[in-house]
Enzyme design. Structure first.
Site, mmCIF file in Angstrom:
data_model
loop_
_atom_site.group_PDB
_atom_site.id
_atom_site.type_symbol
_atom_site.label_atom_id
_atom_site.label_comp_id
_atom_site.label_asym_id
_atom_site.label_seq_id
_atom_site.Cartn_x
_atom_site.Cartn_y
_atom_site.Cartn_z
ATOM 1 N N ALA A 225 -8.121 4.930 1.916
ATOM 2 C CA ALA A 225 -7.605 6.294 2.103
ATOM 3 C C ALA A 225 -7.825 6.701 3.552
ATOM 4 O O ALA A 225 -7.059 6.321 4.435
ATOM 5 C CB ALA A 225 -8.294 7.252 1.136
ATOM 6 N N ARG A 226 -8.843 7.463 3.823
ATOM 7 C CA ARG A 226 -9.258 7.842 5.170
ATOM 8 C C ARG A 226 -10.775 7.842 5.222
ATOM 9 O O ARG A 226 -11.441 8.126 4.221
ATOM 10 C CB ARG A 226 -8.724 9.232 5.549
ATOM 11 N N ASP A 249 -11.277 -0.264 4.943
ATOM 12 C CA ASP A 249 -10.246 -0.415 5.973
ATOM 13 C C ASP A 249 -10.252 0.794 6.900
ATOM 14 O O ASP A 249 -9.617 0.774 7.946
ATOM 15 C CB ASP A 249 -8.862 -0.573 5.332
ATOM 16 N N GLU A 254 -13.861 6.667 13.543
ATOM 17 C CA GLU A 254 -12.899 5.579 13.691
ATOM 18 C C GLU A 254 -12.214 5.707 15.054
ATOM 19 O O GLU A 254 -11.695 6.791 15.370
ATOM 20 C CB GLU A 254 -11.858 5.643 12.572
ATOM 21 N N HIS A 273 -8.486 -0.734 9.969
ATOM 22 C CA HIS A 273 -7.356 0.112 9.562
ATOM 23 C C HIS A 273 -6.024 -0.654 9.638
ATOM 24 O O HIS A 273 -5.048 -0.183 10.224
ATOM 25 C CB HIS A 273 -7.294 1.374 10.418
#
Length: 310
Positions: A225-226, A249, A254, A273
């Site tokens: 997701a985030r 991911d 980030e 990501h």
């Protein structure tokens, strides 16, 4: 009609579109803006904007100048950087479906990698060590998908041959799908918890210490997701205790700084990501942008419009 797109590839896709449209379509003038360097022209003249995958600098300021904008078409499913700043008279559309295949593939692959300890065996291979031992397996597990939408459906299709029990959760309950309010009772029985929720005021930090504490010992958290959906400090604490494992991911922050403790926490597999970054996503992005511009020019209803509560 002036359009800003994220790459020359997308500009090329639109270059011959007027030839295929009926009647007398407007001339399409494409400019490429990937967020680096100066703006390619006056933002006030842009009618359709397709921003790049990585958000450009000062989105509020740029959208504030786009007084002629009518369509903002993202190349991502998430629209949180743009949603609060869409100018009056413009429609916001996301890229629902574009990244389903790549992201679903990553989720299944990453879950298997953690359960079968592939990162550890890769490290042993680099050391030329034969480290035989039993591992966990996906077969027979319960996979809880939190944020069950088109990507969740794609994940479930790819899990069909693994003989797992899939439990679906969305913001509101519907037939075959639990509501988010049922999560506390579902977490203790899940072997793999997949996060696919969008970023909203209600999902930022939702995977906190209490959420993680409800997960069963040895369970795997898979975040596609985030990063902001997860309380990173709480996750690091669970990983360092050895109680939970994770495949990530996305992270918060980030990109992840080189000295961040998440890099060296045991039982975590991290990718930068890239889940949705695949040839399939590129192809589907081209198709979506071309179709959306054609619909706009001919007055048809656009796909993937974001309306009401996101």
């Amino acid at each position: 009609m002036k359009i800003w797109v994220a790459s020359q590839d997308l500009a090329d896709v639109l270059s011959d579109l007027p030839k295929e449209l009926p009647d007398d379509p407007p001339e399409i003038e494409c400019a490429v803006y990937d967020g680096r360097g100066p703006l390619p022209g006056p933002p006030e003249e842009v009618e359709i904007w397709v921003p790049p995958l990585v958000p450009v600098p000062d989105i509020p300021g740029l959208l504030g100048r786009m007084t002629g904008l009518r369509v903002l078409q993202t190349v991502t499913a998430g629209v949180e950087p743009y949603l609060p700043h869409v100018p009056a008279g413009a429609v916001l559309c996301n890229a629902r479906g574009v990244h389903d295949a790549g992201t679903a593939e990553w989720i299944v692959g990453a879950a298997i990698a953690v359960l079968r300890e592939f990162p550890g065996f890769a490290a042993a291979q680099a050391r030329r060590e034969w480290t035989y031992h039993h591992t966990d397996v996906l077969d027979g597990s319960t996979v809880l998908i939190v944020g069950y939408g088109s990507i969740g459906e794609a994940v479930e299709r790819r899990l069909a041959g693994f003989e797992v029990d899939v439990v679906r959760v969305a913001r509101t309950a519907r037939e075959g799908v639990h509501g988010e309010d049922e999560l506390p009772g579902l977490l203790p029985s899940a072997d793999v918890v997949v996060l696919l929720v969008p970023v909203t005021a209600g999902t930022v930090g939702m995977v906190d210490a209490r959420f993680l504490a409800r997960m069963k010992d040895g369970a795997v958290l898979v975040n596609a997701a985030r990063g902001t959906v997860v309380d990173t400090d709480a996750l690091v604490a669970e990983l360092e205790s050895g109680r939970l494992r994770a495949a990530l991911d996305v992270t918060s922050p980030e990109p992840l700084p080189a000295d961040h403790p998440l890099w060296t926490a045991p039982g975590v597999f991290i990718t930068p990501h890239i889940a949705g970054s695949s040839p399939a996503s590129v192809r589907r992005t081209r198709e979506l942008v071309r179709t959306q511009v054609a619909r706009y020019v001919t007055g048809e209803r656009l796909a993937n419009m974001i309306t009401g509560h996101y």
